[in-house]
Motif scaffolding. Structure first.
Motif, mmCIF file in Angstrom:
data_model
loop_
_atom_site.group_PDB
_atom_site.id
_atom_site.type_symbol
_atom_site.label_atom_id
_atom_site.label_comp_id
_atom_site.label_asym_id
_atom_site.label_seq_id
_atom_site.Cartn_x
_atom_site.Cartn_y
_atom_site.Cartn_z
ATOM 1 N N LEU A 46 0.841 -1.197 0.000
ATOM 2 C CA LEU A 46 0.000 0.000 0.000
ATOM 3 C C LEU A 46 0.874 1.244 0.000
ATOM 4 C CD1 LEU A 46 -2.932 1.157 0.352
ATOM 5 C CD2 LEU A 46 -2.509 1.107 2.806
ATOM 6 N N GLY A 47 0.476 2.254 -0.770
ATOM 7 C CA GLY A 47 1.137 3.557 -0.716
ATOM 8 C C GLY A 47 2.595 3.485 -1.114
ATOM 9 N N GLN A 48 3.492 3.819 -0.141
ATOM 10 C CA GLN A 48 4.926 3.896 -0.424
ATOM 11 C C GLN A 48 5.486 2.553 -0.872
ATOM 12 O OE1 GLN A 48 7.107 6.663 0.541
ATOM 13 N NE2 GLN A 48 5.729 7.932 1.710
ATOM 14 N N SER A 49 4.857 1.460 -0.430
ATOM 15 C CA SER A 49 5.375 0.131 -0.746
ATOM 16 C C SER A 49 5.207 -0.228 -2.212
ATOM 17 C CB SER A 49 4.663 -0.920 0.118
ATOM 18 O OG SER A 49 4.797 -0.615 1.481
ATOM 19 N N ASN A 77 -5.668 -0.565 -3.759
ATOM 20 C CA ASN A 77 -5.136 0.706 -3.256
ATOM 21 C C ASN A 77 -6.121 1.854 -3.386
ATOM 22 O OD1 ASN A 77 -1.949 0.863 -2.581
ATOM 23 N ND2 ASN A 77 -2.409 -0.891 -3.879
ATOM 24 N N ASN A 98 -7.634 4.321 -0.454
ATOM 25 C CA ASN A 98 -7.126 5.692 -0.428
ATOM 26 C C ASN A 98 -8.121 6.747 -0.903
ATOM 27 O OD1 ASN A 98 -4.443 5.342 0.567
ATOM 28 N ND2 ASN A 98 -3.879 4.446 -1.392
ATOM 29 N N LYS A 140 1.717 11.500 2.114
ATOM 30 C CA LYS A 140 1.738 10.060 1.838
ATOM 31 C C LYS A 140 1.613 9.245 3.119
ATOM 32 C CE LYS A 140 4.502 10.376 -2.402
ATOM 33 N NZ LYS A 140 5.793 10.028 -3.041
ATOM 34 N N GLU A 195 -1.459 6.722 4.096
ATOM 35 C CA GLU A 195 -1.172 5.301 4.255
ATOM 36 C C GLU A 195 -1.560 4.784 5.636
ATOM 37 O OE1 GLU A 195 2.563 2.212 3.556
ATOM 38 O OE2 GLU A 195 2.648 4.272 2.820
ATOM 39 N N THR A 212 -5.476 5.090 6.450
ATOM 40 C CA THR A 212 -6.287 4.107 5.738
ATOM 41 C C THR A 212 -6.075 2.702 6.304
ATOM 42 O OG1 THR A 212 -4.552 4.025 4.046
ATOM 43 C CG2 THR A 212 -6.481 5.356 3.572
#
Length: 403
Positions: free
Chosen positions: A10-13, A84, A88, A205, A209, A212
């Motif tokens: 999720l997100g940055q990953s 995602n 988000n 960000k 992340e 959520t």
């Protein structure tokens, strides 16, 4: 036919990651394992439920001496499962202040649990690093709020005289205090922005992340629709692939989505999941992190899949989020699985740095947090943990090379 469902983080990953790149890493391992065979992919966008789509990436092999007219062999199919946007969408159109307040409230609410985790003995052995991480989030979220008192610098003597006519004495005293306080907070906030160039972007960000994730775990927000979409994708695969043998390839928070599907709360998995999913692969699974800060999340789970699947778990001891399913932070065989369940993963340790190199500087710069992205390089041609997974899948007869 072996078929994988790729569930990203999720997100940055998920930065610069895709199912196509994931499949390309498996092609590279196939090429290293054989000679005289060409491998390639075909990509197709499919719709499995009204407007829900997935990229289907199929890996084919073509022996170099085989005539071009002869049909190539399909080895493996990957489908990606997107979730995602659903998680988000609530925060995508919100402004920085809203996201900042959401992050601040989350950190304040979880802080008692974070403090307890420092002293309470659990299987999660990286509480110190995550405590420091949450402390940084608290400072980051407060720094934005501290900008607003600086706006009171526009209040001069004449304006203050005008305001006095409409406010009580104690309200005037508060305004004076905030105005003076802003003289301290504004330089501090300015320094933070100067020395952390992308602080606003990073905060946005991080807020999206973590809030959520919290809403999903704490309140089940969007979990029903996500699991419903997952069941629909499995149904499509069962109906359109020949004798599908489904494997779940998951990374980071994607592993939590998969565990929810396999071990749901208070209900049973659908028949397509029960009868067709045979393998779970988790990379950097934050199971112990979530179990430490949300201790009831894995309670009351059904156990139907424990005897149906095998489970491969890839972890790094330097990764602050990854679970090794042990009572220590050492490499070795898993000692437990999901709370109260029989299934125990097959552990595969993957490291790209020696543990002794991580010192106080590494701790303060959150190196253990950034190591969560270390399982593969941005480039599909770099080394990655895929080699360990591929080797174990071949050993367990989940990925066979046809000659």
């Amino acid at each position: 036919m072996p078929t994988g469902i790729y569930i990203a983080g999720l997100g940055q990953s998920t930065t610069k990651e895709s199912v196509e790149k994931y499949a390309a890493r498996y092609i590279k391992e196939l090429e290293y394992s054989t000679s005289g065979i060409n491998y390639y992919t075909k990509v197709e966008k499919i719709y499995y439920n009204e407007d829900l789509s997935s990229l289907a990436v199929r890996i084919f092999q073509h022996p170099k001496e085989q005539p071009k007219s002869q049909k190539d062999t399909l080895l493996y199919s990957f489908y990606d499962f997107e979730y995602n946007e659903l998680l988000n969408q609530k925060f995508q159109n919100k402004n920085l202040l809203f996201k900042n307040i959401a992050l601040l409230l989350l950190v304040v609410r979880k802080f008692p649990r974070i403090i307890v985790s420092l002293f309470k003995k659990t299987t999660y052995t990286k509480g110190g690093q995550t405590f420091y991480m949450f402390l940084m989030f608290l400072i980051m979220s407060l720094s934005v709020l501290l900008i607003f008192p600086s706006l009171l610098q526009f209040i001069d003597g004449k304006n203050l005289t005008f305001i006095k006519e409409h406010l009580s004495d104690w309200q005037i005293d508060i305004l004076r205090f905030l105005k003076n306080f802003s003289k301290i907070t504004l330089p501090i906030t300015s320094l933070a922005i100067i020395f952390i160039p992308e602080s606003n972007t990073l905060l946005t960000k991080v807020a999206a992340e973590f809030t959520t994730i919290d809403n999903y775990i704490q309140y089940g927000e969007q979990s029903q629709i996500i699991q419903g979409n997952f069941d629909a994708l499995v149904e499509y695969i069962v109906e359109n692939e020949e004798n599908p043998n489904i494997h779940l390839h998951t990374y980071s928070f994607g592993s939590i989505i998969a565990l929810d599907a396999l071990f749901p709360i208070g209900t049973e998995p659908c028949n397509n999941v029960l009868n067709n999913i045979k393998l779970l692969i988790t990379v950097g699974a934050p199971y112990e992190f979530i179990d430490s800060y949300y201790p009831n999340f894995y309670s009351e789970r059904t156990d139907n899949m424990s005897q149906q699947i095998e489970w491969i778990n890839v972890y790094s001891t330097l990764d602050a989020f990854a679970s090794n399913f042990r009572k220590d932070n050492k490499a070795g065989k898993a000692q437990f699985g999901i709370k109260g369940k029989k299934e125990v993963p097959i552990n595969l340790n993957y490291e790209i740095a020696r543990k002794e190199k991580c010192n106080v500087f590494s701790f303060l710069t959150l190196k253990h947090i950034t190591m969560h992205k270390s399982y593969w390089d941005d480039s599909k041609s770099g080394q990655s943990c895929t080699r360990l997974i591929f080797k174990k899948m071949k050993e367990l007869n989940y990925f066979s090379i046809k000659t």
